[in-house]
Design a protein around this motif. Structure first.
Motif, PDB file in Angstrom:
ATOM      1  N   UNK A  92     -13.713   8.302  21.868  1.00 13.79           N
ATOM      2  CA  UNK A  92     -14.464   9.292  22.659  1.00 13.79           C
ATOM      3  C   UNK A  92     -15.946   8.963  22.706  1.00 13.79           C
ATOM      4  N   UNK A  93     -16.515   9.134  23.906  1.00 13.07           N
ATOM      5  CA  UNK A  93     -17.959   9.140  24.084  1.00 13.07           C
ATOM      6  C   UNK A  93     -18.287  10.353  24.949  1.00 13.07           C
ATOM      7  N   UNK A  94     -19.428  10.993  24.674  1.00 12.14           N
ATOM      8  CA  UNK A  94     -19.843  12.169  25.445  1.00 12.14           C
ATOM      9  C   UNK A  94     -21.164  11.849  26.119  1.00 12.14           C
ATOM     10  N   UNK A  95     -21.230  12.088  27.430  1.00  9.10           N
ATOM     11  CA  UNK A  95     -22.418  11.812  28.223  1.00  9.10           C
ATOM     12  C   UNK A  95     -23.144  13.119  28.567  1.00  9.10           C
ATOM     13  N   UNK A  96     -24.472  13.083  28.524  1.00  7.48           N
ATOM     14  CA  UNK A  96     -25.278  14.171  29.096  1.00  7.48           C
ATOM     15  C   UNK A  96     -25.522  13.813  30.549  1.00  7.48           C
ATOM     16  N   UNK A  97     -25.257  14.766  31.437  1.00 13.66           N
ATOM     17  CA  UNK A  97     -25.372  14.473  32.863  1.00 13.66           C
ATOM     18  C   UNK A  97     -26.329  15.438  33.554  1.00 13.66           C
ATOM     19  N   UNK A  98     -26.952  14.938  34.588  1.00 15.80           N
ATOM     20  CA  UNK A  98     -27.786  15.752  35.456  1.00 15.80           C
ATOM     21  C   UNK A  98     -27.319  15.478  36.878  1.00 15.80           C
ATOM     22  N   UNK A  99     -26.366  16.303  37.353  1.00 14.73           N
ATOM     23  CA  UNK A  99     -25.699  15.981  38.604  1.00 14.73           C
ATOM     24  C   UNK A  99     -24.844  14.750  38.403  1.00 14.73           C
ATOM     25  N   UNK A 100     -25.084  13.738  39.218  1.00 10.83           N
ATOM     26  CA  UNK A 100     -24.324  12.492  39.079  1.00 10.83           C
ATOM     27  C   UNK A 100     -24.940  11.553  38.041  1.00 10.83           C
ATOM     28  N   UNK A 101     -26.195  11.811  37.698  1.00  7.66           N
ATOM     29  CA  UNK A 101     -26.932  10.891  36.818  1.00  7.66           C
ATOM     30  C   UNK A 101     -26.541  11.097  35.357  1.00  7.66           C
ATOM     31  N   UNK A 102     -26.316  10.005  34.641  1.00  9.27           N
ATOM     32  CA  UNK A 102     -26.101  10.054  33.187  1.00  9.27           C
ATOM     33  C   UNK A 102     -27.451   9.852  32.506  1.00  9.27           C
ATOM     34  N   UNK A 103     -27.872  10.845  31.722  1.00  7.74           N
ATOM     35  CA  UNK A 103     -29.218  10.814  31.131  1.00  7.74           C
ATOM     36  C   UNK A 103     -29.227  10.426  29.651  1.00  7.74           C
ATOM     37  N   UNK A 104     -28.090  10.573  28.978  1.00  6.09           N
ATOM     38  CA  UNK A 104     -28.015  10.202  27.550  1.00  6.09           C
ATOM     39  C   UNK A 104     -26.555  10.174  27.152  1.00  6.09           C
ATOM     40  N   UNK A 105     -26.275   9.638  25.979  1.00  4.85           N
ATOM     41  CA  UNK A 105     -24.885   9.531  25.544  1.00  4.85           C
ATOM     42  C   UNK A 105     -24.814   9.591  24.017  1.00  4.85           C
ATOM     43  N   UNK A 106     -23.645   9.998  23.539  1.00  5.06           N
ATOM     44  CA  UNK A 106     -23.403  10.023  22.095  1.00  5.06           C
ATOM     45  C   UNK A 106     -23.002   8.630  21.627  1.00  5.06           C
ATOM     46  N   UNK A 107     -22.752   8.489  20.342  1.00  2.00           N
ATOM     47  CA  UNK A 107     -22.171   7.242  19.864  1.00  2.00           C
ATOM     48  C   UNK A 107     -20.685   7.240  20.214  1.00  2.00           C
ATOM     49  N   UNK A 108     -20.036   6.071  20.129  1.00  2.97           N
ATOM     50  CA  UNK A 108     -18.615   5.921  20.457  1.00  2.97           C
ATOM     51  C   UNK A 108     -17.767   6.199  19.213  1.00  2.97           C
ATOM     52  N   UNK A 109     -16.783   7.067  19.372  1.00  9.79           N
ATOM     53  CA  UNK A 109     -15.920   7.423  18.237  1.00  9.79           C
ATOM     54  C   UNK A 109     -14.769   6.435  18.098  1.00  9.79           C
ATOM     55  N   UNK A 110     -14.349   6.238  16.880  1.00  4.69           N
ATOM     56  CA  UNK A 110     -13.146   5.464  16.588  1.00  4.69           C
ATOM     57  C   UNK A 110     -12.213   6.353  15.769  1.00  4.69           C
ATOM     58  N   UNK A 111     -11.037   5.863  15.500  1.00  3.50           N
ATOM     59  CA  UNK A 111     -10.035   6.698  14.836  1.00  3.50           C
ATOM     60  C   UNK A 111     -10.506   7.193  13.472  1.00  3.50           C
ATOM     61  N   UNK A 112     -11.317   6.395  12.773  1.00  2.00           N
ATOM     62  CA  UNK A 112     -11.781   6.787  11.450  1.00  2.00           C
ATOM     63  C   UNK A 112     -12.780   7.935  11.454  1.00  2.00           C
ATOM     64  N   UNK A 113     -13.306   8.298  12.623  1.00  2.00           N
ATOM     65  CA  UNK A 113     -14.273   9.384  12.709  1.00  2.00           C
ATOM     66  C   UNK A 113     -13.628  10.762  12.804  1.00  2.00           C
ATOM     67  N   UNK A 114     -12.337  10.811  13.046  1.00  2.00           N
ATOM     68  CA  UNK A 114     -11.656  12.090  13.215  1.00  2.00           C
ATOM     69  C   UNK A 114     -11.449  12.772  11.871  1.00  2.00           C
ATOM     70  N   UNK A 115     -11.502  14.094  11.890  1.00  2.00           N
ATOM     71  CA  UNK A 115     -11.195  14.910  10.726  1.00  2.00           C
ATOM     72  C   UNK A 115     -10.331  16.069  11.211  1.00  2.00           C
ATOM     73  N   UNK A 116      -9.047  16.027  10.872  1.00  2.00           N
ATOM     74  CA  UNK A 116      -8.095  17.034  11.358  1.00  2.00           C
ATOM     75  C   UNK A 116      -8.129  17.148  12.880  1.00  2.00           C
ATOM     76  N   UNK A 117      -8.084  16.010  13.516  1.00  2.00           N
ATOM     77  CA  UNK A 117      -8.047  15.935  14.977  1.00  2.00           C
ATOM     78  C   UNK A 117      -9.345  16.438  15.655  1.00  2.00           C
ATOM     79  N   UNK A 118     -10.444  16.478  14.898  1.00  2.00           N
ATOM     80  CA  UNK A 118     -11.711  16.936  15.479  1.00  2.00           C
ATOM     81  C   UNK A 118     -12.811  15.904  15.245  1.00  2.00           C
ATOM     82  N   UNK A 119     -13.685  15.790  16.228  1.00  2.00           N
ATOM     83  CA  UNK A 119     -14.933  15.028  16.090  1.00  2.00           C
ATOM     84  C   UNK A 119     -16.081  16.043  16.066  1.00  2.00           C
ATOM     85  N   UNK A 120     -16.707  16.195  14.923  1.00  2.00           N
ATOM     86  CA  UNK A 120     -17.789  17.188  14.802  1.00  2.00           C
ATOM     87  C   UNK A 120     -19.141  16.490  14.692  1.00  2.00           C
ATOM     88  N   UNK A 121     -20.186  17.241  15.016  1.00  2.00           N
ATOM     89  CA  UNK A 121     -21.575  16.730  14.982  1.00  2.00           C
ATOM     90  C   UNK A 121     -21.715  15.493  15.878  1.00  2.00           C
TER      91      UNK A 121
END
Length: 580
Positions: A92-121
């Protein structure tokens, strides 16, 4: 049943906050979650738009969200949404958007980042601070505002009750000090509304709601939110406080024209309120002895409260204000001096300045204790004066003023004492000569002037006539004893006891001097003070003598001291011998 089935399919969640570059939480920010596959791995760090992200076909879109008042978002998704090209859990990656424009993004998640099927913070940080989060004031008001409205109250109505303010903070789980400032800010805004003549000339009443926010911003910069305190603040100081609170996102951005208009109104209302506020009303009463015009009173108060320079600069600046003539400034200076002397006793200031028409505080030196007692019986004593009985309070008050006058005008006090036969001068003709000298020698100071100065010496010769030598000796004696005396009255006691110099006093031990003289001087503390001064003067004289002897030793290289310096020291030594 269909609804129940769709809820059971929700297996995963990604959540976090969106910040700007200043670390402020951003409200209302659109975000887009996506799963990245091998094709998308080439561009997920740099893809600039949602359209290009979709065209790449290397992403599975997981959903969108909008951050709440705390900058928080969460996106729920199921395995069916990303399993097209994915082994295991979604990258998973999460993008901040302003209309069609992508203004920022999170880091990319891998399977080891999950905790009980959730990605927090799974936070996103914007590249700059162009977007601002809700200000501290907005967040606070979103919580406490509705709560107050539910009680059918206005925020300013809580101002008089600290208990209600504390209850409000506790019930809404808000910072107590921030809550108090918000209430007080609304109190001041309401005062501005009530001050119709000031406010309506600049704003329609409904347009000044933002005043509460600006007052809050001022209060958060350690400026007290009350009118007596605000009247002491300059326009620049208020503007600086508002700008600081905007920069810190304590309050929201404001148009400069609105801020300037607010400050103009606030300063006018502060000046109006200061005339009746308990903290400043006595000040108006004091200056009213000199200033009758209310507009000039307000000009003086504002200038006085906001000035930070020297007293000389203050009076010089005041003289530039319209209406402040030299005569009026002189009267105000006298009022100011009497205010200090009397501890702002308005009735006494009026009695001295208006009824007795004194022109200088030194005129009060001629008042005897009996005179003062009669005046105090008429005007009373300030409540702050210590004393077990009214008589003791009056005595303490009178003594305090007399001591302050004697300390401020010692030479004038001694001159009056000579005229009143309070200084022990056996020869009446010498006393007359000394008294005539004091009257003629304007600018002579017992503590710093020298009788042998050519100007004062000439005055003494003219005043004393054939008593010149004896009058000079008497004045030198008085100066020597005055230098070790904390007050003129102590000087007269020492003279009556036959002391002639600092060396004379310090020639006996401290204990012996105290045991002999403490009672007549007014206590051990006074006796110790006299002895310490005498010892200091005597040691200083001996030190100078030894240094002078060194400089006149033929074995000392002449380059250490010049001929001119030797002559200066010799002259000083001659004067010193005559004063010790």
């Amino acid at each position: 049943m269909a609804t129940k089935k769709s809820q059971e399919e929700i297996k995963y969640k990604v959540s976090g906050h969106v910040f700007n570059s200043n670390g402020e939480l951003i409200t209302g920010q659109e975000v887009l979650g996506a799963d990245v596959d091998l094709r998308g791995a080439a561009i997920y760090k740099t893809v600039p738009s949602v359209a290009q992200l979709k065209a790449n076909e290397g992403f599975d879109l997981l959903g969108t969200a909008t951050t709440d008042d705390n900058g928080y978002y969460e996106i729920l998704f199921t395995a069916e949404m990303y399993q097209r090209n994915e082994i295991g859990l979604a990258d998973v990656i999460v993008f901040a958007t302003d209309g069609d424009k992508i203004t920022a993004r999170s880091r990319l998640a891998s399977e080891g980042n999950y905790n009980n099927n959730e990605l927090t913070n799974w936070d996103i940080r914007l590249a700059d601070s162009t977007k601002r989060g809700l200000s501290e004031y907005e967040k606070l008001m979103k919580v406490i505002g509705p709560f107050v409205k539910q009680s059918v109250l206005e925020l300013y109505q809580l101002g008089p009750s600290a208990d209600q303010i504390a209850f409000l903070a506790t019930e809404t789980i808000q910072d107590p000090e921030h809550t108090r400032l918000a209430v007080q800010a609304d109190v001041l805004k309401n005062d501005c509304v009530q001050q119709n003549t000031t406010v309506k000339s600049t704003f329609i009443t409904k347009d000044i709601e933002f005043f509460s926010e600006l007052f809050y911003g001022i209060g958060r910069q350690a400026i007290a939110l009350d009118w007596p305190s605000l009247v002491t603040e300059t326009q620049n100081e208020l503007k600086t406080a508002i700008d600081a609170s905007i920069a810190q996102n304590i309050i929201g951005p404001q148009e400069d024209i609105a801020v300037d208009a607010f400050i103009t109104v606030a300063m006018r209302v502060a000046l109006e309120k200061s005339a009746t506020a308990p903290e400043t009303a006595p000040f108006y009463e004091v200056i009213a002895h000199s200033l009758k015009d209310p507009s000039l009173q307000k000009t003086f108060v504002q200038t006085y409260m906001q000035f930070n320079g020297t007293p000389a600069n203050f009076w010089s600046n005041l003289a530039q204000q319209p209406g402040f003539t030299p005569e009026l400034i002189g009267s105000l200076q006298l009022t100011n001096q009497l205010s200090i002397l009397t501890s702002q006793h308005t009735a006494l200031i009026g009695e001295l300045q208006a009824t007795r028409t004194i022109s200088d505080p030194s005129d009060l030196l001629s008042l005897s204790t009996q005179d003062w007692t009669a005046i105090i019986q008429k005007v009373g004593v300030p409540a702050s004066v210590p004393g077990a009985t009214p008589e003791e309070k009056a005595s303490n008050y009178i003594s305090g003023m007399q001591n302050l006058l004697n300390a401020s005008y010692p030479t004038q006090r001694i001159a009056l004492m000579v005229t009143g036969n309070q200084v022990p001068i056996k020869d009446s003709s010498v006393k007359t000569a000394v008294s005539a000298f004091f009257k003629a020698a304007q600018g002579f100071d017992m503590g710093s002037s020298r009788i042998t100065d050519p100007n004062f010496d000439k005055i003494l010769k003219n005043a004393a006539g054939n008593q010149y030598n004896l009058a000079q000796q008497q004045l030198l004696l008085m100066q020597r004893i005055f230098q070790v005396s904390p007050t003129p009255d102590v000087m007269t006691v020492l003279l009556s006891k036959g002391y002639t110099s600092a060396s004379h006093i310090s020639s006996v031990s401290q204990n012996l001097f105290i045991s002999r003289e403490a009672s007549s001087l007014g206590g051990e503390d006074v006796a110790i003070s006299v002895y310490n001064r005498a010892r200091h003067q005597s040691m200083r004289a001996h030190h100078i003598i030894l240094k002078t002897m060194d400089t006149q030793d033929r074995a000392t290289p002449s380059k250490i001291i010049t001929t001119q310096q030797q002559q200066t020291i010799s002259n000083y030594l001659a004067n010193l011998n005559s004063s010790n």
